[in-house]
Design a protein around this motif. Structure first.
Motif, PDB file in Angstrom:
ATOM      1  N   PRO A  26       0.844  -1.157   0.248  1.00 66.05           N
ATOM      2  CA  PRO A  26      -0.065   0.189  -0.024  1.00 66.05           C
ATOM      3  C   PRO A  26       0.933   1.329   0.281  1.00 66.05           C
ATOM      4  CG  PRO A  26      -0.880  -1.687   1.575  1.00 66.05           C
ATOM      5  CD  PRO A  26       0.473  -2.271   1.041  1.00 66.05           C
ATOM      6  N   GLN A  27       0.456   2.200  -0.791  1.00 70.25           N
ATOM      7  CA  GLN A  27       1.126   3.463  -1.052  1.00 70.25           C
ATOM      8  C   GLN A  27       2.475   3.323  -1.582  1.00 70.25           C
ATOM      9  OE1 GLN A  27      -1.432   5.144  -0.374  1.00 70.25           O
ATOM     10  NE2 GLN A  27      -2.400   4.177   1.566  1.00 70.25           N
ATOM     11  N   ASN A  28       3.097   2.149  -1.844  1.00 75.33           N
ATOM     12  CA  ASN A  28       4.611   2.178  -2.341  1.00 75.33           C
ATOM     13  C   ASN A  28       4.684   2.437  -3.839  1.00 75.33           C
ATOM     14  OD1 ASN A  28       7.314   1.469  -2.791  1.00 75.33           O
ATOM     15  ND2 ASN A  28       7.284   0.027  -1.293  1.00 75.33           N
ATOM     16  N   ILE A  29       4.899   3.805  -4.114  1.00 74.86           N
ATOM     17  CA  ILE A  29       5.087   4.342  -5.355  1.00 74.86           C
ATOM     18  C   ILE A  29       6.236   3.667  -6.109  1.00 74.86           C
ATOM     19  CG2 ILE A  29       5.086   6.362  -6.765  1.00 74.86           C
ATOM     20  CD1 ILE A  29       3.505   7.766  -4.659  1.00 74.86           C
ATOM     21  N   LEU A  30       7.474   3.510  -5.527  1.00 72.82           N
ATOM     22  CA  LEU A  30       8.480   3.181  -6.143  1.00 72.82           C
ATOM     23  C   LEU A  30       8.538   1.825  -6.412  1.00 72.82           C
ATOM     24  CD1 LEU A  30      11.460   3.448  -7.051  1.00 72.82           C
ATOM     25  CD2 LEU A  30      12.141   2.792  -4.541  1.00 72.82           C
ATOM     26  N   GLN A  31       7.884   1.007  -5.785  1.00 73.30           N
ATOM     27  CA  GLN A  31       7.689  -0.363  -6.229  1.00 73.30           C
ATOM     28  C   GLN A  31       6.642  -0.473  -7.364  1.00 73.30           C
ATOM     29  OE1 GLN A  31       5.096  -2.845  -3.649  1.00 73.30           O
ATOM     30  NE2 GLN A  31       6.731  -4.531  -3.325  1.00 73.30           N
ATOM     31  N   GLY A  32       5.813   0.306  -7.581  1.00 68.12           N
ATOM     32  CA  GLY A  32       4.888   0.276  -8.465  1.00 68.12           C
ATOM     33  C   GLY A  32       5.496   0.852  -9.894  1.00 68.12           C
ATOM     34  N   ALA A  33       6.351   1.827  -9.693  1.00 66.64           N
ATOM     35  CA  ALA A  33       7.414   2.338 -10.887  1.00 66.64           C
ATOM     36  C   ALA A  33       8.179   1.193 -11.460  1.00 66.64           C
ATOM     37  CB  ALA A  33       8.013   3.401 -10.237  1.00 66.64           C
ATOM     38  N   ALA A  66      -2.040   2.292 -13.993  1.00 67.43           N
ATOM     39  CA  ALA A  66      -1.346   2.190 -12.789  1.00 67.43           C
ATOM     40  C   ALA A  66      -1.879   2.898 -11.717  1.00 67.43           C
ATOM     41  CB  ALA A  66       0.116   2.345 -13.107  1.00 67.43           C
ATOM     42  N   VAL A  67      -2.381   2.427 -10.453  1.00 62.84           N
ATOM     43  CA  VAL A  67      -3.019   3.250  -9.406  1.00 62.84           C
ATOM     44  C   VAL A  67      -2.243   2.831  -8.121  1.00 62.84           C
ATOM     45  CG1 VAL A  67      -4.879   4.153  -8.452  1.00 62.84           C
ATOM     46  CG2 VAL A  67      -5.058   2.923 -10.681  1.00 62.84           C
ATOM     47  N   VAL A  68      -1.112   3.564  -7.797  1.00 59.08           N
ATOM     48  CA  VAL A  68      -0.804   3.611  -6.228  1.00 59.08           C
ATOM     49  C   VAL A  68      -0.977   4.918  -5.962  1.00 59.08           C
ATOM     50  CG1 VAL A  68       1.212   3.233  -4.843  1.00 59.08           C
ATOM     51  CG2 VAL A  68       0.766   1.751  -6.952  1.00 59.08           C
ATOM     52  N   ASP A  69      -1.892   5.493  -5.088  1.00 56.30           N
ATOM     53  CA  ASP A  69      -2.505   6.843  -5.107  1.00 56.30           C
ATOM     54  C   ASP A  69      -2.938   7.448  -3.696  1.00 56.30           C
ATOM     55  OD1 ASP A  69      -3.448   9.283  -6.239  1.00 56.30           O
ATOM     56  OD2 ASP A  69      -5.389   8.066  -6.786  1.00 56.30           O
ATOM     57  N   PRO A  70      -1.644   7.615  -2.970  1.00 59.63           N
ATOM     58  CA  PRO A  70      -1.850   8.146  -1.640  1.00 59.63           C
ATOM     59  C   PRO A  70      -2.508   9.439  -1.524  1.00 59.63           C
ATOM     60  CG  PRO A  70       0.532   7.807  -2.016  1.00 59.63           C
ATOM     61  CD  PRO A  70      -0.243   7.194  -3.288  1.00 59.63           C
ATOM     62  N   GLY A  71      -2.471  10.387  -2.718  1.00 59.72           N
ATOM     63  CA  GLY A  71      -2.983  11.631  -2.793  1.00 59.72           C
ATOM     64  C   GLY A  71      -4.097  11.566  -3.479  1.00 59.72           C
ATOM     65  N   VAL A  72      -5.125  10.586  -3.484  1.00 56.04           N
ATOM     66  CA  VAL A  72      -6.251  10.535  -4.267  1.00 56.04           C
ATOM     67  C   VAL A  72      -7.346  11.578  -3.477  1.00 56.04           C
ATOM     68  CG1 VAL A  72      -7.225   8.568  -2.873  1.00 56.04           C
ATOM     69  CG2 VAL A  72      -8.223   8.989  -4.784  1.00 56.04           C
ATOM     70  N   GLY A  73      -8.021  12.297  -4.396  1.00 56.92           N
ATOM     71  CA  GLY A  73      -9.005  13.168  -3.599  1.00 56.92           C
ATOM     72  C   GLY A  73      -8.333  14.524  -3.456  1.00 56.92           C
ATOM     73  N   GLU A 133       5.208   3.474 -28.147  1.00 56.69           N
ATOM     74  CA  GLU A 133       3.829   2.659 -28.720  1.00 56.69           C
ATOM     75  C   GLU A 133       2.877   2.206 -27.494  1.00 56.69           C
ATOM     76  OE1 GLU A 133       5.983  -0.880 -30.133  1.00 56.69           O
ATOM     77  OE2 GLU A 133       5.723  -0.071 -32.107  1.00 56.69           O
ATOM     78  N   HIS A 134       3.129   2.701 -26.390  1.00 57.76           N
ATOM     79  CA  HIS A 134       2.330   2.439 -25.245  1.00 57.76           C
ATOM     80  C   HIS A 134       1.553   3.750 -24.655  1.00 57.76           C
ATOM     81  CE1 HIS A 134       3.541  -1.901 -24.228  1.00 57.76           C
ATOM     82  NE2 HIS A 134       4.128  -1.609 -25.495  1.00 57.76           N
ATOM     83  N   TYR A 135       0.616   3.553 -24.047  1.00 60.22           N
ATOM     84  CA  TYR A 135      -0.187   4.373 -23.076  1.00 60.22           C
ATOM     85  C   TYR A 135      -0.079   4.105 -21.728  1.00 60.22           C
ATOM     86  CZ  TYR A 135      -2.066   6.072 -27.586  1.00 60.22           C
ATOM     87  OH  TYR A 135      -2.363   6.266 -28.909  1.00 60.22           O
ATOM     88  N   PHE A 136      -0.330   5.170 -20.759  1.00 58.74           N
ATOM     89  CA  PHE A 136      -0.167   4.839 -19.304  1.00 58.74           C
ATOM     90  C   PHE A 136      -1.217   6.055 -18.883  1.00 58.74           C
ATOM     91  CE2 PHE A 136       3.702   3.506 -21.260  1.00 58.74           C
ATOM     92  CZ  PHE A 136       3.976   2.427 -20.230  1.00 58.74           C
ATOM     93  N   ASN A 178       1.894  11.253  -9.602  1.00 59.24           N
ATOM     94  CA  ASN A 178       2.799  11.210  -8.493  1.00 59.24           C
ATOM     95  C   ASN A 178       4.047  10.632  -8.571  1.00 59.24           C
ATOM     96  OD1 ASN A 178       2.321   8.462  -8.610  1.00 59.24           O
ATOM     97  ND2 ASN A 178       0.535   8.515  -6.956  1.00 59.24           N
ATOM     98  N   GLY A 179       4.698  10.315  -9.580  1.00 58.45           N
ATOM     99  CA  GLY A 179       5.850   9.678  -9.973  1.00 58.45           C
ATOM    100  C   GLY A 179       5.894   8.203 -10.347  1.00 58.45           C
ATOM    101  N   LEU A 180       4.753   7.848 -10.198  1.00 56.50           N
ATOM    102  CA  LEU A 180       4.511   6.180 -10.728  1.00 56.50           C
ATOM    103  C   LEU A 180       5.092   6.204 -12.132  1.00 56.50           C
ATOM    104  CD1 LEU A 180       3.048   3.468  -9.570  1.00 56.50           C
ATOM    105  CD2 LEU A 180       0.956   4.516 -10.319  1.00 56.50           C
TER     106      LEU A 180
END
Lengths: 263, 263, 263
Positions: free
Chosen positions: A42-49, A67-74, A86-89, A94-96
């Motif tokens: 949970p909340q680990n943006i680096l791991q997600g990246a 990709a959703v790791v999103d401690p700042g949601v809202g 060739e890809h979309y994200f 937040n750095g993800l």
């Protein structure tokens, strides 16, 4: 048929990733959806990246990666969309997306970034806590259904970037650190092929233990032996043959790895 | 193309949900299948009922939801099929569908219930312990392939319903309880928007801790702060910003939550 | 549309199974992919063999099953493809396919085995540690896209087979052992229908506890009662009604089970 991938820290209990699939199929009925992982810490943006940059390139051109790791949601953090080569994200700003963006820059791939601010491409009601469902999934689905990325928002040029720890030169090699630990307990470092390619012989130190030389594959050593190798992403990694190097060495992300090159 | 979802307590080790997909694709080759969750606590029907009612509405009209939490498998408990508004539900008659049924009733949606007793729409051999594979998956697949629900069984009007704990009025508010704890440790209560909408100011008590007021989103408070808010399903919930309220408060499902309204 | 299944010990954190889906869809865009399990114990080939033989038969004819539990990845162990009756299997030659192969032999089904040595059907770059991505996924995808199995490699007749423990005759029954423990804590033994079919009455001993007789389903006994039954695969199994026999008896794979037949 459009391919969409999902990478989140939502876990597997509550059905949050399943809900995103429902939202997508309402808008883009035939989309093929692959789960990458929902077990990020949970909340680990680096791991997600890191997981994102290691998995995304294997998907077909045109794939849309949510990709959703999103401690700042809202909060004021922006929802963004990126077209990188060739890809979309699609996800929070937040750095993800730092590592996939850096790679696109390294490869001089075409890059287009937008702030997803066109609410007509969101769900009608937006919660303050689940933008994966309410903003990111519908935006990705509209993209899959043929809406151009530039219709989903307005251009930006200042995405948030993570500070990724960089290896440092030492008198006889490099000082790096463990940046990722996988399911098997393999330790991925921030050193990669480029740092070692001229090296004939190396000695690795981690947690007071020394490893001499690199192997090509686990099978070159007996079970229970600690080995260093270039992993399936070209990163320099430390593993325990048929075991968990993380458990054996009691290593955590951020622990130092010293490489002495005897070239 | 028909969409089918799977919600079970089967876990992710043994391949039981995968087997259900094989059974479905033999009968309805093009069906699109989404996993909602297979990590429900074994035999926890209430948990399944809550996840189902929170996820099902986000799927396209015509979606068939298979839900299996089935402590009575192999006994006289009936396999049932439900047509509730735009969605279908298939599973054991043990209360698992209580909340989706209640919502359909609240919305005055069309409702049709059948006892799935037409064995020609099951697998040829029926085990006593895996009706997910042998009865529910094939019944759902035949529905997806165009067989009307009323051909799969005979009408019933007395489905089993769970006793869901209801909040009680107090002198200055409501006494409710925690009914669900999600992956992040957020606490869902049996209070929702309707109980609080006229409230300007509230004080929440849980496990001897008081929380003053509601926030709209986590970002309004610092990490580590306990907050109360309306969650993405409109339920009244208690969370720890960037942490787990469940761990912090050592809360379990069934623990009391008192809300004092100062309106 | 081709169906492909994935069974691995890769876990759910790192996105390794997701990457395999990307590789498959690049080569066979419309393939329908089902996860069987990615939670096998690391390196546990027997566990993989058991899950595979219990799940594969429920998939449509022509399904391609990729299975990867691969402690010898990167060594001389061969990548293989098997055509067994109506199904295909792709993975490492280390015994993982022993049980599906034995069943095909028992059923006198057509059998074809190849060493997957045609590298033009692999990814262009092959790592030493992730053949699931680099060899098995692309080989399976080419098969799904219509390349005959015999084009992917050369025939072999000596696949590696696991030593699966066999039950032994005793003076009044059988001595077997626990070979698998599922998510619910049910204990699967290496005894099956055939060993017990003439038995009217049996007494089972495990860890010093005796169970008298077989039940047909859990519901015949009260919650918390230990029961013996034939499970959904026809194997002789021991369960705790609404609980975990594995926890209750502190059983591990390999523990003995004695069956006395009083016929």
């Amino acid at each position: 048929m459009a391919v969409i991938t999902l990478l989140t820290d939502f876990g597997l209990l509550d059905g949050y990733p399943g809900v995103m699939k429902g939202v997508i199929w309402k808008i883009a009925p035939g989309a093929q959806i692959a789960d990458i992982s929902h077990s990020l810490k949970p909340q680990n943006i680096l791991q997600g990246a890191i997981v994102l940059v290691q998995t995304a390139p294997y998907f077909p051109p045109g794939t849309i990666h949510i990709a959703v790791v999103d401690p700042g949601v809202g909060t004021q953090r922006r929802p963004i969309g990126l077209h990188l080569g060739e890809h979309y994200f699609i996800g929070p700003d937040n750095g993800l997306f730092t590592l996939v963006l850096e790679r696109a820059e390294d490869q001089s791939a075409p890059i287009q970034l937008v702030h997803l601010n066109q609410s007509k491409y969101w769900l009608p009601e937006i919660s303050h806590v689940f933008h994966g469902r309410d903003i990111f999934a519908p935006a990705a689905a509209h993209l899959a259904a043929g809406i151009p990325l530039t219709d989903l928002g307005t251009p930006i040029s200042d995405p948030i970037r993570l500070e990724i720890p960089k290896p440092m030169r030492t008198s006889n090699g490099w000082s790096g650190e463990v940046i990722y630990i996988d399911h098997f307990g393999n330790l991925t470092t921030n050193l990669h092929t480029g740092h070692l390619e001229s090296a004939k012989e190396v000695t690795i130190s981690i947690k007071g233990v020394k490893i001499n030389g690199l192997v090509s594959t686990f099978g070159e050593r007996l079970p229970g032996t600690l080995v260093a190798l270039l992993d399936s992403s070209g990163s320099f990694a430390i593993s325990l043959v048929n075991g968990s190097a993380a458990q054996y060495l009691k290593v955590r992300v951020g622990d130092k790895v010293e490489v002495s090159i005897n070239s």
